[in-house]
Design a protein around this motif. Structure first.
Motif, short mmCIF file in Angstrom:
data_model
loop_
_atom_site.label_atom_id
_atom_site.label_comp_id
_atom_site.label_asym_id
_atom_site.label_seq_id
_atom_site.Cartn_x
_atom_site.Cartn_y
_atom_site.Cartn_z
N ILE A 128 58.12 29.05 17.74
CA ILE A 128 58.10 27.68 17.23
C ILE A 128 59.14 27.51 16.13
CG2 ILE A 128 56.71 26.00 15.91
CD1 ILE A 128 54.29 27.07 17.64
N GLN A 129 59.30 28.51 15.28
CA GLN A 129 60.29 28.38 14.22
C GLN A 129 61.72 28.46 14.76
OE1 GLN A 129 60.01 27.22 11.10
NE2 GLN A 129 57.95 26.83 11.84
N ILE A 130 61.94 29.20 15.83
CA ILE A 130 63.27 29.20 16.46
C ILE A 130 63.59 27.82 17.02
CG2 ILE A 130 64.60 30.07 18.43
CD1 ILE A 130 63.32 32.84 17.85
N VAL A 131 62.64 27.23 17.73
CA VAL A 131 62.86 25.89 18.28
C VAL A 131 63.03 24.88 17.15
CG1 VAL A 131 61.78 24.01 19.60
CG2 VAL A 131 61.72 26.35 20.47
N ASN A 132 62.26 25.02 16.07
CA ASN A 132 62.41 24.10 14.95
C ASN A 132 63.76 24.27 14.26
OD1 ASN A 132 60.96 21.97 13.46
ND2 ASN A 132 61.40 23.33 11.74
N LEU A 133 64.26 25.49 14.17
CA LEU A 133 65.59 25.73 13.61
C LEU A 133 66.66 25.03 14.45
CD1 LEU A 133 67.53 27.18 11.64
CD2 LEU A 133 67.45 29.13 13.20
N ILE A 134 66.54 25.16 15.76
CA ILE A 134 67.46 24.46 16.67
C ILE A 134 67.35 22.95 16.43
CG2 ILE A 134 67.94 23.93 19.11
CD1 ILE A 134 66.95 26.87 19.69
N ARG A 135 66.14 22.47 16.24
CA ARG A 135 65.90 21.05 15.98
C ARG A 135 66.64 20.58 14.72
NH1 ARG A 135 60.02 19.04 13.87
NH2 ARG A 135 60.32 16.83 14.08
N VAL A 136 66.48 21.31 13.62
CA VAL A 136 67.10 20.89 12.35
C VAL A 136 68.62 20.90 12.47
CG1 VAL A 136 67.40 21.49 9.91
CG2 VAL A 136 65.12 21.60 10.95
N VAL A 137 69.16 21.96 13.07
CA VAL A 137 70.61 22.06 13.24
C VAL A 137 71.11 20.93 14.15
CG1 VAL A 137 72.46 23.50 14.21
CG2 VAL A 137 70.71 24.53 12.74
N ALA A 138 70.41 20.71 15.25
CA ALA A 138 70.82 19.66 16.18
C ALA A 138 70.74 18.27 15.52
CB ALA A 138 69.97 19.69 17.44
N LEU A 139 69.70 18.05 14.75
CA LEU A 139 69.58 16.76 14.07
C LEU A 139 70.67 16.57 13.03
CD1 LEU A 139 65.71 16.42 13.68
CD2 LEU A 139 67.25 14.94 15.01
N PHE A 140 71.00 17.62 12.31
CA PHE A 140 72.08 17.51 11.33
C PHE A 140 73.39 17.17 12.05
CE2 PHE A 140 75.54 18.92 8.69
CZ PHE A 140 75.19 18.41 7.44
N LEU A 141 73.68 17.89 13.13
CA LEU A 141 74.91 17.63 13.88
C LEU A 141 74.90 16.24 14.50
CD1 LEU A 141 75.38 21.13 15.53
CD2 LEU A 141 76.67 20.16 13.60
N THR A 142 73.73 15.79 14.95
CA THR A 142 73.62 14.42 15.48
C THR A 142 73.94 13.42 14.38
OG1 THR A 142 71.95 15.10 17.09
CG2 THR A 142 72.07 12.75 16.57
N GLY A 143 73.41 13.64 13.20
CA GLY A 143 73.68 12.75 12.08
C GLY A 143 75.14 12.73 11.69
N VAL A 144 75.81 13.86 11.80
CA VAL A 144 77.23 13.94 11.45
C VAL A 144 78.09 13.27 12.52
CG1 VAL A 144 79.20 15.54 11.19
CG2 VAL A 144 77.02 16.01 10.03
N HIS A 145 77.85 13.59 13.79
CA HIS A 145 78.74 13.16 14.87
C HIS A 145 78.27 11.91 15.62
CE1 HIS A 145 81.19 16.70 14.28
NE2 HIS A 145 80.10 17.44 14.32
N PHE A 146 76.97 11.67 15.67
CA PHE A 146 76.42 10.53 16.42
C PHE A 146 75.32 9.86 15.61
CE2 PHE A 146 77.63 13.89 19.42
CZ PHE A 146 78.63 13.24 20.14
N PRO A 147 75.63 9.34 14.43
CA PRO A 147 74.58 8.82 13.54
C PRO A 147 73.73 7.72 14.16
CG PRO A 147 76.78 8.28 12.71
CD PRO A 147 76.96 9.19 13.87
N VAL A 148 74.28 6.96 15.11
CA VAL A 148 73.51 5.89 15.73
C VAL A 148 72.31 6.46 16.52
CG1 VAL A 148 74.89 5.75 17.86
CG2 VAL A 148 73.71 3.72 16.98
N PHE A 149 72.40 7.70 16.95
CA PHE A 149 71.32 8.32 17.72
C PHE A 149 70.35 9.12 16.87
CE2 PHE A 149 74.85 8.15 20.91
CZ PHE A 149 74.26 7.19 21.73
N PHE A 150 70.62 9.23 15.57
CA PHE A 150 69.81 10.12 14.72
C PHE A 150 68.33 9.74 14.71
CE2 PHE A 150 67.73 11.33 10.81
CZ PHE A 150 67.92 12.70 10.82
N ASP A 151 68.01 8.48 14.42
CA ASP A 151 66.60 8.09 14.28
C ASP A 151 65.79 8.36 15.54
OD1 ASP A 151 66.78 7.35 11.62
OD2 ASP A 151 67.27 5.26 12.10
N ASN A 152 66.30 7.95 16.70
CA ASN A 152 65.57 8.20 17.95
C ASN A 152 65.50 9.68 18.26
OD1 ASN A 152 64.78 5.60 18.55
ND2 ASN A 152 66.65 5.14 19.68
#
Length: 183
Positions: free
Chosen positions: A125-149
Motif C-alpha cells: 500500500i505504501q509503494i502504491v501511495n508513493l507512486i500516487r504522490v509522485v504522479a500527482l506532483f508530476l500531474t500538477g507540474v505538467h498537467f495542472p488542469v487534471f490535478f483535482d480529478n
C-alpha cells in the motif's frame, strides 16, 4: 412433509450458518471504527500520523529528485518551482492501511498468515501511495488542469481498490490455504 437436514426452516441452519461471516463483519467494523477513531485522536495524529506523513513527503522527495525534479520539502509539503503539494490525512495511505489491517486481522486465518499479510499489505500500500504522490506532483507540474480529478477521483480510487484487491488476493492465496480450508 418431512424436513430435510439442510432445509432453510431448520433452526440449526438459517443465520447461524453464517456465523463466521457475521463474526468477520462485526470484528471488521469494530477494528475499522477503532482505527479511524485512533488516528482522529489529536495526540495520535500529532505524534504518529504527522511524522509518518512527513516520512511519506521525504520519500516522495527522494523519488522526485531522482527523476530530475528540483524540489524542497517542509514537513508534509513538497515544493517545486511552480507547484506544491501538502500531503494530508487521506493522502498518506493510512486510511487504506486501516482498511487492509482491519480486514486481515478480522479474517479467520492462522496468525503467521495474518502477520505475513500485514507486512505485505503495509509495504504494498505504501509503494502504491508513493507512486500516487509522485504522479500527482508530476500531474500538477505538467498537467495542472487534471490535478483535482486525478487527486480526488483517480488516485483515491486506485489506492483503496489496491488495498481491497490485495486483501482478496491474500485471503484466497495465503490465509485460506494456510488454514487448511482451501476449496
Amino acid at each position: 412433509m418431512a424436513k430435510t437436514p439442510h432445509s432453510p426452516a431448520d433452526p440449526a441452519r438459517g443465520w447461524r450458518s453464517y456465523r463466521r461471516e457475521i463474526q468477520f463483519l462485526v470484528l471488521f467494523v469494530v477494528l475499522l471504527g477503532g482505527g479511524f477513531a485512533l488516528i482522529a485522536w489529536q495526540p495520535v495524529n500529532d505524534h504518529v500520523i504527522v511524522p509518518f506523513t512527513a516520512g511519506v513527503a521525504r520519500t516522495s522527495a527522494v523519488v522526485l529528485r531522482v527523476i530530475g525534479q528540483p524540489i524542497r520539502i517542509e514537513g508534509t509539503r513538497v515544493y517545486g518551482e511552480e507547484f506544491a503539494v501538502d500531503i494530508e490525512n487521506g493522502c498518506n495511505g493510512v486510511e487504506a492501511l486501516i482498511i487492509f489491517l482491519s480486514a486481515t486481522l478480522s479474517f479467520p486465518a492462522p496468525w503467521p498468515a495474518r502477520l505475513a499479510g500485514l507486512a505485505i499489505g503495509m509495504v504494498g500500500i505504501q509503494i502504491v501511495n508513493l507512486i500516487r504522490v509522485v504522479a500527482l506532483f508530476l500531474t500538477g507540474v505538467h498537467f495542472p488542469v487534471f490535478f483535482d480529478n486525478s487527486h480526488t477521483v483517480v488516485w483515491q480510487t486506485i489506492v483503496i481498490l489496491f488495498a481491497v484487491l490485495l486483501w482478496i488476493f491474500w485471503a484466497q492465496r495465503f490465509a485460506v490455504a494456510s488454514s487448511g480450508n482451501a476449496a
